[in-house]
Design a protein around this motif. Structure first.
Motif, PDB file in Angstrom:
ATOM      1  N   ARG A  37       4.806   2.255  -6.799  1.00  0.00           N
ATOM      2  CA  ARG A  37       5.878   1.368  -7.437  1.00  0.00           C
ATOM      3  C   ARG A  37       5.438   1.398  -8.942  1.00  0.00           C
ATOM      4  N   GLN A  38       6.568   1.743  -9.831  1.00  0.00           N
ATOM      5  CA  GLN A  38       6.391   1.691 -11.383  1.00  0.00           C
ATOM      6  C   GLN A  38       7.429   0.519 -12.107  1.00  0.00           C
ATOM      7  N   ALA A  39       6.977  -0.552 -12.087  1.00  0.00           N
ATOM      8  CA  ALA A  39       7.937  -1.420 -12.970  1.00  0.00           C
ATOM      9  C   ALA A  39       8.066  -1.219 -14.310  1.00  0.00           C
ATOM     10  N   ALA A  40       9.035  -1.622 -14.828  1.00  0.00           N
ATOM     11  CA  ALA A  40       9.113  -1.484 -16.467  1.00  0.00           C
ATOM     12  C   ALA A  40       7.964  -2.066 -17.098  1.00  0.00           C
ATOM     13  N   GLY A  41       7.210  -1.142 -18.061  1.00  0.00           N
ATOM     14  CA  GLY A  41       6.015  -1.554 -18.781  1.00  0.00           C
ATOM     15  C   GLY A  41       4.935  -1.757 -17.798  1.00  0.00           C
ATOM     16  N   ARG A  42       4.838  -1.127 -16.820  1.00  0.00           N
ATOM     17  CA  ARG A  42       3.519  -1.641 -15.846  1.00  0.00           C
ATOM     18  C   ARG A  42       3.072  -0.120 -15.568  1.00  0.00           C
ATOM     19  N   GLY A  43       1.995  -0.136 -15.291  1.00  0.00           N
ATOM     20  CA  GLY A  43       1.383   1.112 -14.633  1.00  0.00           C
ATOM     21  C   GLY A  43       1.791   1.406 -13.107  1.00  0.00           C
ATOM     22  N   LEU A  44       1.634   2.504 -12.478  1.00  0.00           N
ATOM     23  CA  LEU A  44       1.732   2.686 -10.993  1.00  0.00           C
ATOM     24  C   LEU A  44       0.963   1.837 -10.259  1.00  0.00           C
ATOM     25  N   GLN A  45       1.619   1.308  -9.296  1.00  0.00           N
ATOM     26  CA  GLN A  45       0.994   0.183  -8.235  1.00  0.00           C
ATOM     27  C   GLN A  45       1.040   0.984  -6.949  1.00  0.00           C
ATOM     28  N   LEU A  46      -0.028   1.029  -6.130  1.00  0.00           N
ATOM     29  CA  LEU A  46      -0.067   1.601  -4.846  1.00  0.00           C
ATOM     30  C   LEU A  46       0.176   0.647  -3.887  1.00  0.00           C
ATOM     31  N   LEU A  47       1.315   0.787  -3.190  1.00  0.00           N
ATOM     32  CA  LEU A  47       1.951  -0.003  -2.295  1.00  0.00           C
ATOM     33  C   LEU A  47       1.429   0.016  -0.897  1.00  0.00           C
ATOM     34  N   PHE A  48       1.535   1.511  -0.455  1.00  0.00           N
ATOM     35  CA  PHE A  48       1.023   1.679   0.968  1.00  0.00           C
ATOM     36  C   PHE A  48       0.473   3.152   1.071  1.00  0.00           C
ATOM     37  N   TYR A  49      -0.443   3.505   1.823  1.00  0.00           N
ATOM     38  CA  TYR A  49      -1.025   4.731   2.031  1.00  0.00           C
ATOM     39  C   TYR A  49      -1.296   4.872   3.380  1.00  0.00           C
ATOM     40  N   SER A  50      -1.412   6.250   3.934  1.00  0.00           N
ATOM     41  CA  SER A  50      -1.346   6.678   5.378  1.00  0.00           C
ATOM     42  C   SER A  50      -2.006   7.883   5.464  1.00  0.00           C
ATOM     43  N   VAL A  51      -3.011   7.745   6.374  1.00  0.00           N
ATOM     44  CA  VAL A  51      -4.039   8.843   6.687  1.00  0.00           C
ATOM     45  C   VAL A  51      -3.841   9.729   7.877  1.00  0.00           C
ATOM     46  N   GLY A  52      -2.665   8.939   8.549  1.00  0.00           N
ATOM     47  CA  GLY A  52      -2.329   9.820   9.932  1.00  0.00           C
ATOM     48  C   GLY A  52      -0.963   9.021  10.428  1.00  0.00           C
ATOM     49  N   ILE A  53      -0.660   9.594  11.389  1.00  0.00           N
ATOM     50  CA  ILE A  53       0.713   9.059  12.010  1.00  0.00           C
ATOM     51  C   ILE A  53       0.436   7.657  12.564  1.00  0.00           C
ATOM     52  N   GLY A  54       1.411   6.836  12.052  1.00  0.00           N
ATOM     53  CA  GLY A  54       1.358   5.408  12.476  1.00  0.00           C
ATOM     54  C   GLY A  54       0.184   4.691  12.047  1.00  0.00           C
ATOM     55  N   GLN A  55      -0.637   5.209  11.142  1.00  0.00           N
ATOM     56  CA  GLN A  55      -1.726   4.557  10.433  1.00  0.00           C
ATOM     57  C   GLN A  55      -1.219   4.138   8.835  1.00  0.00           C
ATOM     58  N   ILE A  56      -0.973   3.026   8.744  1.00  0.00           N
ATOM     59  CA  ILE A  56      -0.248   2.668   7.406  1.00  0.00           C
ATOM     60  C   ILE A  56      -1.500   1.363   6.809  1.00  0.00           C
ATOM     61  N   SER A  57      -1.979   1.577   5.624  1.00  0.00           N
ATOM     62  CA  SER A  57      -2.606   0.698   4.988  1.00  0.00           C
ATOM     63  C   SER A  57      -1.974   0.169   3.958  1.00  0.00           C
TER      64      SER A  57
END
Lengths: 112, 115
Positions: A37-57
């Protein structure tokens, strides 16, 4: 060649409404997938990442959730949107955690 | 935790003039450094990266960056810019031995080329 699709491009939603943003990758298998997510005036912020099906960090506690129902599909959701959820959301993929990121064209979300 | 600072939010430059976009980082451990570029109405794409080795890194479209450990900087340069370089440029840092899940982006610098 590999492509990443993200939709919709723009979205206006009222406070308290649900959200579903979809991202799909073509031309590769078992990609690492990311939501930023990139909010106005801010850098990109990592919200979630996934290395495989059903795997969410999740990197930050928030009002959003993510799911990966299929290998190349990544969904960002919310049950009830807040004003603070407004921003530019980017989906990205990489071949591995040390490989370069390929970004989608983004979704501009306005919560009113 | 690591952080990255791009002090210049906007940089206007005349066409064919040189440009330097500044990036400073903070980290207590070794880092990997990246520059990503976002052209109008497009997603971000990798411009160049530093993982190890030579501190001068060359990227696409004639850009280069130099890793300066003592100054904790990774400034992006191009000797002669073109109209097509108009874009937003993001510096990013990740901790060595960690990948994209620890990638921290700066707030971006909007480069505008003046004809």
């Amino acid at each position: 060649s590999q492509t990443i699709h993200q939709w919709p491009a723009t979205l206006v939603q009222p406070v308290g409404s649900p959200l579903s943003l979809e991202c799909t990758v073509e031309g590769t298998s078992n990609p690492n997938l990311y939501w930023y997510r990139q909010a106005a005036g801010r850098g990109l912020q990592l919200l979630f990442y996934s290395v495989g099906i059903g795997q969410i960090s999740s990197e930050v506690p928030q009002n959003l959730s993510a799911s990966r129902p299929q290998d190349r599909q990544f969904i960002l959701s919310s049950k009830k949107l807040l004003l603070s959820d407004s921003g530019f959301y980017l989906c990205a993929w990489s071949r591995g955690e040390f490989e370069k990121l390929f970004f989608g064209s983004g979704t501009q979300l306005s919560v009113l | 935790a690591q952080s990255v600072t791009q002090l210049d939010s906007q940089v206007p430059v005349f066409e064919e003039a040189p440009v330097e976009l500044r990036c400073n980082y903070s980290s207590s451990v070794s880092v990997y450094l990246f520059w990503y570029v976002q052209y109008p109405n497009q997603g971000l794409q990798l411009l160049l990266k530093y993982l190890s080795g030579s501190t001068l890194v060359k990227g696409i479209n004639g850009f280069e960056a130099e890793f300066n450990k003592s100054q904790t900087s990774f400034h992006l340069r191009k000797p002669s810019v073109h109209i097509s370089d108009t874009a937003e440029y993001f510096c990013a840092v990740s901790v060595s031995n960690f990948g994209n899940e620890k990638l921290t982006f700066g707030t971006g610098t909007r480069l505008t080329i003046i004809p």
